[in-house]
Each structure stands twice: as structure tokens, then as C-alpha cells.
Design an enzyme around this catalytic site. Structure first.
Site, mmCIF file in Angstrom:
data_model
loop_
_atom_site.group_PDB
_atom_site.id
_atom_site.type_symbol
_atom_site.label_atom_id
_atom_site.label_comp_id
_atom_site.label_asym_id
_atom_site.label_seq_id
_atom_site.Cartn_x
_atom_site.Cartn_y
_atom_site.Cartn_z
ATOM 1 C CG HIS A 195 22.274 36.499 56.623
ATOM 2 N ND1 HIS A 195 23.163 36.086 57.592
ATOM 3 C CD2 HIS A 195 22.063 37.826 56.853
ATOM 4 C CE1 HIS A 195 23.487 37.111 58.365
ATOM 5 N NE2 HIS A 195 22.824 38.184 57.941
ATOM 6 C CB CYS A 242 20.736 40.859 58.274
ATOM 7 S SG CYS A 242 21.224 41.721 56.764
#
Length: 200
Positions: free
Chosen positions: A159, A175
Site C-alpha cells: 500500500h 505490510c
């Protein structure tokens, strides 16, 4: 002759002044604002940093791996994400990765790509950080940034980020973080089903 001597004296005097200025102790010239309690005030440095080329700039690289075109290969140790083009090249992006205790490796597939996604912190994160909101709508302040690429049924995403200074560091909860510019570029290339290999 006298004119030459005067000129020489002036030159030597100017050189001495310049030497004194540049040879002075660093603490004396480093930051004069420190004397008035503003040691971290550095407007010139802040201005120049706007023009500094980021260490994680996106670039085209040679690729000798056997992965087919369209594969994403992340090296957490190198803080790099490579998107394989299939012609002996790949696009390499700088990324931020999981901090110690939150690193992982394995193979996933892209299940979804979202533009300016909302963020619901997982329960595991809320246990560690009860101060976090239960939901944050998409937008420039959202930690997921401009795009989120969802990896299988896992909690992990590739992301964007509202903290671009963390790219190249190990700071996330697992992440893969990218700049908003880079994740927008990558999201336009990937499809549902894209293979993602995460290596240590």
C-alpha cells in the site's frame, strides 16, 4: 613593484579570511540558531531537501530471475519490490517493510486493488494500539495511502503511505509500504491473481 606587493598582501589577507571561515570549528558555524534555543531550526536544509533525489527512486533494472512477466518479487532485506516485465528487465521500487518481529516471507496472490481505501485496523493491532481509530475513511491522511493491493486472505497489503520518509525502513506491522506515486504506478500494472513472492 609596490603595486604587486600590495596586491599580493590583499590576496593573502583574503585567503586567510576564507581559511579562517571554513576551518572554524563545526559547532560554531553548524547552526547559529542553537544559541537561541532553536537547534533544530534549519530552513536552508529543509529547502534543499526538497530537491534531493530519494534513495528509493523507481528505476528499470536487469532481471535474471525465472519468474514470468507480471510477478511481484519483494526482498525485505534489500527493501526493494520488483515488478517483472518478462524481457530480462524489471521495475524496481523502494519499499518499507515489517519491523523486527513482524517480518514474513511466502507466496501470495493479489485478490483486490483499491483506490484511496478506507482502513480498519485489525484486532491484533488494536490490542497493541488501543488509541487507534476503529475505522478511517480513505484520503491523504489514511495510512494505506493512495492504493492498497490486497494479498490473499492475509492481513498484509502492498500500500501507499502518508509517511514517505519511512520508505526504505523496517517500521510496519508486516505490510509493504510504498510512496503514493509508486503504489499508484504499480497498482495500474497488477491484476487480480498476480503472484507476489516475498523473500527475506
Amino acid at each position: 613593484m609596490l603595486g604587486t606587493q600590495k596586491l599580493a598582501r590583499r590576496f593573502i589577507g583574503a585567503a586567510a579570511v576564507a581559511t579562517a571561515l571554513y576551518a572554524a570549528p563545526a559547532q560554531a558555524l553548524d547552526n547559529p540558531m542553537a544559541a537561541v534555543g532553536l537547534a533544530n531550526f534549519n530552513p536552508l536544509g529543509d529547502f534543499l531537501n526538497m530537491f534531493r533525489e530519494p534513495a528509493t527512486k523507481r528505476k528499470l533494472i536487469a532481471w535474471s530471475g525465472e519468474q514470468p512477466a507480471g510477478t511481484i518479487v519483494v526482498s525485505t532485506s534489500e527493501r526493494k519490490l520488483n515488478y517483472v516485465l518478462g524481457d530480462g528487465t524489471a521495475i524496481q521500487y523502494g519499499v518499507g517493510v515489517g519491523r523486527e518481529g513482524f517480518t514474513w516471507s511466502g507466496t501470495k496472490k493479489v485478490t483486490m486493488v483499491r483506490e484511496w481505501p478506507g482502513w480498519t485496523p485489525p484486532s491484533q493491532m488494536l490490542k497493541r494500539r488501543p488509541d487507534l481509530p476503529r475505522y478511517m475513511p480513505g484520503g491523504i491522511d489514511n495510512p494505506l495511502g493512495a492504493r492498497a493491493i490486497y494479498l490473499g486472505s492475509s492481513l498484509y497489503r502492498i500500500h501507499g503511505s502518508n509517511e514517505p520518509e519511512t520508505i526504505g525502513a523496517a517500521v510496519s506491522s508486516g505490510c509493504i509500504r510504498m510512496t503514493n506515486e509508486d503504489v499508484t504506478d504499480l497498482a495500474a500494472r497488477v491484476k487480480v491473481g498476480t503472484k507476489v513472492e516475498v523473500l527475506k
